[in-house]
Design an enzyme around this catalytic site. Sequence first.
Site, PDB file in Angstrom:
ATOM      1  N   CYS A 334     -10.587   6.223  10.817  1.00 58.48           N
ATOM      2  CA  CYS A 334      -9.120   6.314  10.797  1.00 58.48           C
ATOM      3  C   CYS A 334      -8.659   7.761  10.973  1.00 58.48           C
ATOM      4  O   CYS A 334      -8.811   8.321  12.046  1.00 58.48           O
ATOM      5  CB  CYS A 334      -8.571   5.675   9.514  1.00 58.48           C
ATOM      6  SG  CYS A 334      -6.824   5.194   9.643  1.00 58.48           S
ATOM      7  N   HIS A 431     -11.230   0.233   8.726  1.00 54.53           N
ATOM      8  CA  HIS A 431     -11.618   0.445   7.330  1.00 54.53           C
ATOM      9  C   HIS A 431     -12.427  -0.756   6.844  1.00 54.53           C
ATOM     10  O   HIS A 431     -12.247  -1.881   7.314  1.00 54.53           O
ATOM     11  CB  HIS A 431     -10.380   0.579   6.442  1.00 54.53           C
ATOM     12  CG  HIS A 431      -9.642   1.862   6.613  1.00 54.53           C
ATOM     13  ND1 HIS A 431     -10.166   3.076   6.236  1.00 54.53           N
ATOM     14  CD2 HIS A 431      -8.404   2.116   7.106  1.00 54.53           C
ATOM     15  CE1 HIS A 431      -9.279   4.029   6.482  1.00 54.53           C
ATOM     16  NE2 HIS A 431      -8.211   3.472   7.016  1.00 54.53           N
TER      17      HIS A 431
END
Length: 493
Positions: A334, A431
Amino acid sequence: MSTRALMIMGTGSDVGKSMVVAGLCRAFANRGIKVAPFKPQNMSNNAAVTADGGEIGRAQALQARAAGRAPVTAMNPVLLKPEQETGAQVIVRGQRVASMSARDYFATRARFMPDVLAAFNELADTADLIIVEGAGSASEVNLRHNDLANFGFARAANVPVVLCGDIQRGGVIAAIIGTLAVIDPDDADLVVASLINKFQGDPALFETGRQFIAEKTGRVCLGPLPFFADAAKLPAEDVLALDDNLRSGEGDFLIAVPRLARIANFDDLDPLRAEPGVRVELIQPGNPLPRNANLIILPGSKSTRADMEQVRHEGWDIDILAHVRAGGAVLGICGGYQMLGRTIADPDGVEGAPGITAGLGLLDIATILAPQKQLRIEHATETRSGAALSGYHMHMGVSTGADALRPFSHVGGKPEGALSENGHIMGTYLHGLFAADGFRKTFLERLGARADADLNYESSIDAVLDALAAHIETHLDLDQVLALAGPVGGLSA
């Protein structure tokens, strides 16, 4: 049974409220009771994507799992995600509504009480019992005005309160009695019991203390509830828990993770920390990244540009480049993925003042931040191995460039993430990817690590939740706890 509710508040932060709520949720669910967790207001950069397409605190997602139900935004209607030293992103019913200074939020937070009560009502329609978690300390009288997190909510929803204290901190008797002494008398009237948590030693030695608390407060004192060591195996909500455990595992394969100031979704590391052949080290500011690291992971960040500047300030950029020159592998997740690229542009001032920050230049991509946050639960396939993995997207940017044509994975047939030409530099927005056992094993073995073929990470979490429920069932009278819960009704803003 008609819906009932009980709220667990703390004499301070980190007294174990989240774990007590999770344990109660699993214990009551095991009894066949439809139970739901609820936290009116949370502050955490460790969040989870919900089944209804929003985000909530990671602890509430874990509590939902303990209760045997899918996490939904109603379980945590207000989430504050710190972006700066004095400000935070405000998430209401799973969606970002603003970025506000602490002063502005406290001055205007009363406007969110209708959202909080509406969410509580929604849960009440689907549950027999709601276990509510407070936030921080119940005795912060300076923050009581327009409070959403503790007695402000409890008063509005008329929910009975159990006051939880941590005996390991010392002074737990004074903490409980003192809390009742300093709070508003009408708030104190909602407190129906106290609870002694994290006890170690012979419980008989605290019996006179328990009786003293009950006599002085005029309320039953539950417990003591012994310390539950395996709580450390569950996903942590507060980064302080991560800082208390800077190193995990004694394996030969070293994964170094720079401790970003605004680190987010750090539970991505938990499955790796559970691998016996792996050693995960969180590198604190002021320390270089170890030269003998086999893999460097740049984790998620709540403020990517600011944390990129921190990477440079600490000299970690030099360490990372030296690691790459020596043939080492780097994974960015991310915000960490965005840092691996050439530039991170924020034309709309999503994270602060508009501008462009240079990245590490290890991937040929450029990122443009945008106000619309992408929140999705994903099922993906790693490009190189074909291994299935699942995770979630929670980011506010789009990354494009030549290396994105070599994707890290495919989601619904579409490319996701990026790889360098030699495959040593990897970036993904996913994630939670390492919770997939097959993918984790393939990924680690490709880099030369020993992976435990018998480790089923998701099953291990449920095993700990079951053990926590049994622990609570052993040391608390659950019939007594259930009797303390009050009927849901009479809500007012």
